[in-house]
Design an enzyme around this catalytic site. Structure first.
Site, PDB file in Angstrom:
ATOM      1  N   HIS A 182       0.831  -1.210   0.000  1.00  0.00           N
ATOM      2  CA  HIS A 182       0.000   0.000   0.000  1.00  0.00           C
ATOM      3  C   HIS A 182       0.868   1.263   0.000  1.00  0.00           C
ATOM      4  O   HIS A 182       0.702   2.150  -0.848  1.00  0.00           O
ATOM      5  CB  HIS A 182      -0.910  -0.017   1.229  1.00  0.00           C
ATOM      6  N   GLU A 183       1.789   1.341   0.947  1.00  0.00           N
ATOM      7  CA  GLU A 183       2.613   2.548   1.039  1.00  0.00           C
ATOM      8  C   GLU A 183       3.545   2.676  -0.154  1.00  0.00           C
ATOM      9  O   GLU A 183       3.864   3.786  -0.599  1.00  0.00           O
ATOM     10  CB  GLU A 183       3.403   2.559   2.353  1.00  0.00           C
ATOM     11  N   HIS A 215       1.703   4.404  -2.847  1.00  0.00           N
ATOM     12  CA  HIS A 215       1.817   5.859  -2.682  1.00  0.00           C
ATOM     13  C   HIS A 215       3.173   6.346  -3.195  1.00  0.00           C
ATOM     14  O   HIS A 215       3.263   7.391  -3.863  1.00  0.00           O
ATOM     15  CB  HIS A 215       1.708   6.232  -1.201  1.00  0.00           C
ATOM     16  N   HIS A 237       3.251   6.679  -6.818  1.00  0.00           N
ATOM     17  CA  HIS A 237       2.506   7.872  -7.226  1.00  0.00           C
ATOM     18  C   HIS A 237       3.422   9.094  -7.200  1.00  0.00           C
ATOM     19  O   HIS A 237       3.340   9.977  -8.066  1.00  0.00           O
ATOM     20  CB  HIS A 237       1.317   8.059  -6.276  1.00  0.00           C
TER      21      HIS A 237
END
Length: 692
Positions: A475-476, A479, A482
């Site tokens: 998940h991180e 990010h 991104h």
């Protein structure tokens, strides 16, 4: 000589980054260095703003909007280092600086937002925007900048501006205090145990607890801490109900101690000031203010999503509770099922239904292998490669540095990772940046970091993750991608600078690739033997993937609904904790499940402004991520190159350069319904023959 003139911002390690790979030279940075540099950087930024606002030349995109975006580079640099250390490796000196600098920063940026001459220049450009021949990204930045100034009070009279600035300053102080209180409660609480107290605990957890005890000067004993990496498995596996209750009460009681770290008054003051701020700038509630620039737009739209999810989650949790009570009774328990029992009996129910104990997965989820899996997936989807650079000093010795390159070998940026829990680090997991990537001016390459709180293994032992922890890492890292893949001109729309209910899409979507069978077959290797995860175990894990969805969705959605209830009021509740209880009673919160984040330690919404009136956004983004991954599944190839390129261009690289609905539709050709998300969570039955 004033501190402003005593500091040379062109030759200071906090603002001139001349360490290895263009990073700050952390060997020259001390905890006490920040205050004077902040003062000098704030003064320098003010001079730049005054020059832009006071220019005798007619406003242009270059001399006003671009100049505003590029102003304050020294302040950006010192801030990036400071807030990184304040979260990941703090101490008394940094915390004192945080309490001092938070209101100063709020005061500084309030003054910029309320600078009448500066806003007049922006407003003139805004009023002429259709005739300026702007490209879509620049037009969007101009419109967002104008709206940000208006929401920050640019159109208020002098009395209104003065009051709003005071509110912002006080809110900044309250946010810093809230976070420090939670950290203090987490740091100071520990439950030391001995061998007879460890009934039911798997070996990996004993090792982590032994390491935690040794870190606290109790070698030979075992420590339960309030790090989720220890707390959650302890309350899952411990056969000692009394100890589970002690840990649960400490975990859910953070920030509610009645002593100097109690957050009750902090929350009350925060809600009161936010309600007043919303009214000052023309909104009915703080939620209306915060949601104005999101995909959801209004509180009713949020509740339209949360309501059906809550109903289905509560129904599923109710069905599960009957089963858990059956198991508890079979063991001879005469007690009503309590919140400190749920994880414990849920794990036993999982084993009964699927012949599957999540502890079986641990030997196959070695931290190093999961990191490799993250990198491998990024390579296959986006052509990125990662090379670790050893021997580089960062904010803590545990931090690792990786150079990132594109498929053609060209330089992309740096990725830094800080994986292990420690008393100097706030709880949770997050992504941030030391430096964003953009093309304006001289341009900038991204320097992105992830922070986790995994329990550090004892010397010589591997760090083994739970499935949830492995998903958190993915998940991180989503990010981080991104931030690293950003391909925009303007800094203010780079990377994760998107609406709050869109920002979780790239991260939550990336989690899906962890459980792609070919990824697990390659990277989920036994730490001792190197053997791949047996197909039988993999099949059981995938079959059990939606198990416990009722519990997980209830604890999360309850927090989102309480957040929205606080902030959609036109005023503030007199007693926030009583209001929390009333809200939970109104929505029918099960007695045996606790909110994932209770009010006194709900850092997402009270330790700063980040997710206030925005915690729902994880679910909103989950509607998007379930639909987005379904696009890959529809092709039969989770790494479909044509779709991966559309994903890179329209989602990961686009930042906030266009409206999020426009970006998502460019990728998927349509907007989704919540059905894919509900099916993914196991809350909506699938039709015969249908696969997720």
């Amino acid at each position: 000589m004033s501190s402003e003139t005593a500091i040379d911002l062109n030759n200071n390690p906090l603002t001139l980054w001349n360490g290895p790979l263009g990073l700050p030279d952390f060997t020259r940075i001390g905890s006490g260095d920040f205050g004077p540099v902040f003062d000098a950087a704030l003064a320098a930024h003010t001079e730049e703003i005054d020059a832009i606002a006071g220019s005798a030349n007619a406003p242009t995109i270059e001399n006003t909007l671009a100049a505003l975006e590029l102003a304050g580079d020294p302040l950006d640099r010192v801030s990036a280092i400071f807030w990184c250390m304040a979260g990941a490796n703090t101490n008394d000196i940094i915390q004192a600086t945080e309490r001092e600098i938070s209101p100063k920063m709020a005061r500084h940026f309030s003054a910029i937002s309320m600078n009448a001459k500066l806003f007049a220049r922006i407003d003139e450009l805004y009023q002429r925007r259709e005739s300026l021949g702007l490209d879509p990204e620049t037009l969007r930045v101009l419109e967002k900048t104008w709206k940000r100034f208006v929401k920050a009070g640019a159109k208020l009279d002098e009395a209104g501006k003065k009051r709003l600035a005071a509110i912002n300053e006080e809110l900044a102080s309250l946010g810093a205090k809230f976070g420090q209180n939670v950290l203090a409660d987490e740091r100071d609480w520990v439950l030391f145990l001995d061998e007879p107290d460890l009934s039911g605990l798997p070996e990996f957890l004993k090792n982590a607890m032994a390491e935690a005890a040794e870190m606290r000067g109790q070698k030979g004993r075992y420590a339960v801490t309030l790090s989720r990496s220890i707390y959650e498995p302890f309350t899952t596996y411990s056969e000692r109900r009394d100890l589970r209750e002690k840990a649960f009460r400490a975990f859910t009681g953070r920030g509610e101690t009645g002593g100097p770290t109690d957050n009750g008054q902090v929350v009350k003051d925060t809600l009161r000031l936010r309600a007043e701020k919303a009214k000052l700038v023309g909104y009915d509630s703080y939620a209306d203010l915060k949601l104005d620039d999101t995909m959801a737009k209004t509180p009713p739209a949020v509740l339209e999503l949360l309501g059906p999810v809550w109903k289905k989650a509560r129904e599923k949790a109710g069905q599960d509770q009957v089963e858990l009570e059956r198991l508890a009774a079979a063991e001879g328990s005469n007690n009503p099922l309590a919140a400190w029992d749920w994880r414990h009996y849920q794990e036993k129910l999982r084993a009964e239904k699927f012949a599957f104990d999540e502890a079986e997965l641990k030997p196959y989820l070695q931290l190093e292998r999961i990191i490799e899996a993250c990198f491998d997936v990024a390579g296959r989807l986006f052509g990125l490669s990662f090379a670790e650079k050893k021997g580089i000093t960062a904010w803590h010795p545990d931090v690792r540095v990786f150079e990132v390159r594109n498929a053609d070998g060209s330089y992309r940026g740096l990725f830094m990772a800080d994986y292990f829990a420690r008393p100097s680090k706030r709880s949770g997991a997050w992504m941030s940046s030391l430096q964003s990537g953009y093309r304006l001016g001289k341009g900038s390459s991204p320097v992105i970091y992830n922070v986790m709180n995994f329990a550090k293994a004892a010397e010589g032992k591997p760090c083994l993750l739970s499935l949830d922890e492995a998903k958190t890492l993915f998940h991180e890292f989503g990010h981080a991608l991104h931030g690293m893949l950003t391909d925009v001109t303007w800094p203010s729309v780079a990377g994760t600078s998107v609406s709050r209910d869109f920002v979780e899409l790239p991260s939550q979507l990336y989690e899906h690739w962890l459980t792609v069978p070919e990824v697990l077959e390659k990277h989920a290797l036994h730490y001792a033997t190197g053997d791949p995860m047996p197909k039988q175990l993999l099949d059981k894990m995938l079959a059990a993937s939606t198990f416990g969805a009722g519990f997980a969705t209830v604890e999360f959605t309850a927090s989102a609904m309480v957040d929205m209830a606080y902030h959609s009021r036109s005023d503030a509740p007199e007693n926030p904790l009583a209001f929390e209880a009333q809200t939970l009673e109104r929505i029918g919160m099960p007695d045996a499940i606790a909110m994932r984040h209770r009010t006194p330690h709900f850092q997402h919404i009270f330790s700063g402004d980040g997710y206030s009136a925005g915690y729902y956004s994880y679910l909103w983004s989950e509607v998007l991520d379930a639909d987005a991954f379904a696009a890959f599944e529809e092709t039969g190839d989770p790494f479909n190159p044509e779709l991966a390129e559309k994903l890179r261009r329209h989602i990961y690289a686009a930042g906030g350069s266009a409206d999020p609905e426009e970006l998502y539709t460019a990728f998927r050709d349509k907007m989704p319904t919540p059905d894919a998300m509900l099916k993914k969570r196991g809350l909506l039955p699938m039709r015969a023959g249908e696969e997720l």
